[in-house]
Design a protein around this motif. Structure first.
Motif, short mmCIF file in Angstrom:
data_model
loop_
_atom_site.label_atom_id
_atom_site.label_comp_id
_atom_site.label_asym_id
_atom_site.label_seq_id
_atom_site.Cartn_x
_atom_site.Cartn_y
_atom_site.Cartn_z
N SER A 185 11.57 1.35 -2.71
CA SER A 185 12.34 1.56 -1.48
C SER A 185 11.54 2.38 -0.47
O SER A 185 11.51 2.08 0.73
N ASN A 186 10.85 3.41 -0.97
CA ASN A 186 10.05 4.26 -0.09
C ASN A 186 8.86 3.49 0.49
O ASN A 186 8.52 3.64 1.67
N ILE A 187 8.24 2.64 -0.34
CA ILE A 187 7.12 1.82 0.14
C ILE A 187 7.58 0.87 1.23
O ILE A 187 6.89 0.69 2.25
N ARG A 188 8.75 0.26 1.05
CA ARG A 188 9.28 -0.66 2.06
C ARG A 188 9.46 0.02 3.40
O ARG A 188 9.20 -0.55 4.46
N LYS A 189 9.90 1.28 3.37
CA LYS A 189 10.13 2.01 4.62
C LYS A 189 8.81 2.41 5.28
O LYS A 189 8.66 2.30 6.50
N ARG A 190 7.86 2.89 4.48
CA ARG A 190 6.61 3.43 5.03
C ARG A 190 5.62 2.35 5.46
O ARG A 190 4.85 2.55 6.39
N ARG A 238 6.36 -1.06 6.16
CA ARG A 238 7.09 -2.26 6.56
C ARG A 238 6.21 -3.20 7.39
O ARG A 238 6.25 -4.42 7.22
N GLN A 239 5.39 -2.64 8.28
CA GLN A 239 4.57 -3.48 9.16
C GLN A 239 3.60 -4.35 8.36
O GLN A 239 3.44 -5.54 8.64
N ILE A 240 2.96 -3.76 7.34
CA ILE A 240 2.01 -4.52 6.53
C ILE A 240 2.74 -5.52 5.64
O ILE A 240 2.33 -6.68 5.50
N LEU A 241 3.84 -5.08 5.02
CA LEU A 241 4.56 -5.94 4.09
C LEU A 241 5.20 -7.14 4.77
O LEU A 241 5.38 -8.20 4.16
N GLU A 242 5.56 -6.98 6.05
CA GLU A 242 6.28 -8.05 6.75
C GLU A 242 5.46 -8.63 7.90
O GLU A 242 6.01 -9.22 8.82
N GLU A 243 4.14 -8.49 7.82
CA GLU A 243 3.30 -8.95 8.92
C GLU A 243 3.30 -10.46 9.07
O GLU A 243 3.11 -10.99 10.15
N ASP A 244 3.52 -11.18 7.97
CA ASP A 244 3.53 -12.64 8.03
C ASP A 244 4.96 -13.14 8.21
O ASP A 244 5.63 -13.50 7.26
N ASP A 301 6.44 -8.51 -0.47
CA ASP A 301 6.04 -8.32 -1.86
C ASP A 301 7.17 -7.62 -2.62
O ASP A 301 7.46 -6.46 -2.38
N SER A 302 7.81 -8.34 -3.53
CA SER A 302 8.94 -7.80 -4.29
C SER A 302 8.61 -7.61 -5.76
O SER A 302 9.50 -7.54 -6.60
N LEU A 312 0.95 1.49 -11.56
CA LEU A 312 0.80 0.32 -10.71
C LEU A 312 1.39 0.58 -9.33
O LEU A 312 0.78 0.26 -8.30
N ALA A 313 2.58 1.19 -9.30
CA ALA A 313 3.24 1.49 -8.03
C ALA A 313 2.41 2.48 -7.22
O ALA A 313 2.23 2.32 -6.00
N THR A 314 1.89 3.51 -7.89
CA THR A 314 1.08 4.52 -7.20
C THR A 314 -0.19 3.90 -6.62
O THR A 314 -0.56 4.18 -5.47
N SER A 315 -0.86 3.05 -7.40
CA SER A 315 -2.10 2.43 -6.91
C SER A 315 -1.81 1.47 -5.76
O SER A 315 -2.64 1.29 -4.87
N TRP A 316 -0.61 0.86 -5.77
CA TRP A 316 -0.23 -0.03 -4.67
C TRP A 316 -0.05 0.76 -3.38
O TRP A 316 -0.44 0.31 -2.30
N VAL A 317 0.53 1.95 -3.49
CA VAL A 317 0.69 2.82 -2.32
C VAL A 317 -0.68 3.14 -1.72
O VAL A 317 -0.88 3.07 -0.50
N ILE A 318 -1.63 3.49 -2.59
CA ILE A 318 -2.99 3.83 -2.12
C ILE A 318 -3.63 2.62 -1.45
O ILE A 318 -4.26 2.74 -0.38
#
Length: 379
Positions: A28-33, A35-41, A48-49, A229-235
């Motif tokens: 949830s936090n990643i989606r908020k922070r 959002r531009q990259i995750l929803e660019e297309d 990415d879910s 995995l979640a932490t490395s995705w944030v990075i």
């Protein structure tokens, strides 16, 4: 219910629940922070879910633990009702794990972003579970031959297949993110996950204490792996350039000017020299992104496509890194410049307004017989 079984079930429930909540909170936090990259297309209308489905799989583990605890507490763990519940929870868990793999960038190519193959595998999962349920309803829990529980074999084969897919996906993902030790540990964890299921089928291996110990270690380790995995995705997301910050200019044959401020690349000229194939492929992506509409913005990268192999995309990035002599932390990744749209199609991530192509260069490229299809792209 023995004390060992009670301890395992309760530990399994609470560890899985806490892990699922933590993973869901991170997602949830990643989606908020980001959002531009995750929803660019926007054309794909998807984000990415993967982490979301992993957290849902852990919630299924919670339900599985509760089901096991209740069945032993009220003494119906040997009934057909209990077995049906186990099989239904198993199919739901396998489906969530498979849906998570759909978003793993380094998952086997026949699964990652491949809707057709995922549907086929989902059908296989449902078919295998149906066979298991049918065998359980006909033979009950008495279908044992030489201490082998026959009606559980189809589910074991399916679980082994998913464990193999997860093993490959985790190993490649952590390896490409520079976490070699974690990549090795992930292999051991997935082997443990599969091994923990063997005593349920091969009853001669079922030592209660050892079996429950391996199960709790494997599940706890896997949850920890999900969190890493979640932490490395944030990075990774934090280091991914924004599409609107990147700029590219095609100045002449083999010569471009590149600007990616987040990578400390500011209006630097890159001369591909004799590497004309990589330059032409990059130019093709730029022309389609800047002038094309809809599907014309992307290029099919496959044996039947315009570009025959993904290696050509990798070489573009490797050449830029080599020419610019970038530090390890600043080096470009393939995902920095290219967006994978699914079904073998890739597109340049930069927005069309930030792509400039010399008019003479563009005219010369389009007039070439081998590039005849680009006339329609530019019109």
């Amino acid at each position: 219910m023995t004390d060992v079984a009670q301890f395992h079930n309760l530990a399994h429930i609470f560890i899985s629940f806490i892990g699922a909540i933590l993973l869901l909170a991170i997602y949830s936090n990643i989606r908020k922070r980001f959002r531009q990259i995750l929803e660019e297309d926007e054309s794909q209308k998807r984000v990415d879910s993967g982490l979301l489905y992993l957290s849902l799989a852990m919630f299924v583990w919670v339900c599985s633990g509760i089901w096991a605890y209740v069945s032993q507490r009220f003494e119906f763990s040997d009934t057909i009702i209990y077995q049906i519940g186990v099989n239904l929870l198993s199919i739901i868990n396998n489906l969530f794990l498979l849906l998570a793999l759909f978003y793993f960038y380094y998952a086997p190519k026949f699964i990652y972003n491949n809707t057709k193959n995922v549907k086929i595998i989902i059908g296989i999962i449902i078919a295998v579970t149906s066979v298991t349920l049918l065998m359980s309803s006909i033979f009950g829990n008495d279908n044992i031959y030489y201490n082998i529980k026959l009606n559980a074999i189809p589910d074991l084969i399916l679980s082994g297949f998913l464990c193999f897919l997860l093993l490959i996906s985790f190993y490649k993902t952590f390896l490409h993110r520079g976490l070699k030790i974690v990549a090795t540990i992930s292999v051991i964890i997935m082997i443990l996950i599969f091994a923990s299921q063997l005593p349920e089928i091969f009853l001669s291996l079922n030592d209660e204490f050892t079996t429950y110990l391996i199960k709790i270690i494997a599940k706890t380790s896997l949850i920890s792996l999900f969190l890493v995995l979640a932490t490395s995705w944030v990075i990774q997301l934090a280091n991914t350039p924004r599409p609107n910050e990147m700029r590219i200019k095609f100045l002449d044959w083999s010569l471009i000017q590149l600007s990616i401020p987040s990578k400390n690349i500011n209006n630097i000229q890159v001369d591909f020299g004799s590497k004309t194939t990589q330059y032409k492929n990059l130019l093709k992506f730029a022309i389609r992104r800047a002038n094309g509409k809809g599907d014309l913005q992307s290029i099919l990268v496959s044996s039947a496509g315009e570009i025959k192999n993904q290696t050509y995309l990798t070489r573009i990035i490797e050449n830029i890194n080599e020419i610019l002599q970038l530090d390890t932390e600043q080096q470009l990744q393939r995902r920095d410049l290219f967006t994978f749209l699914g079904e073998g199609k890739y597109r340049l991530r930069m927005i069309p307004e930030n792509i400039t192509i010399d008019e003479g260069l563009l005219h010369e490229f389009v007039q070439s017989i081998e590039n005849d299809e680009y006339k329609s792209v530019c019109n």
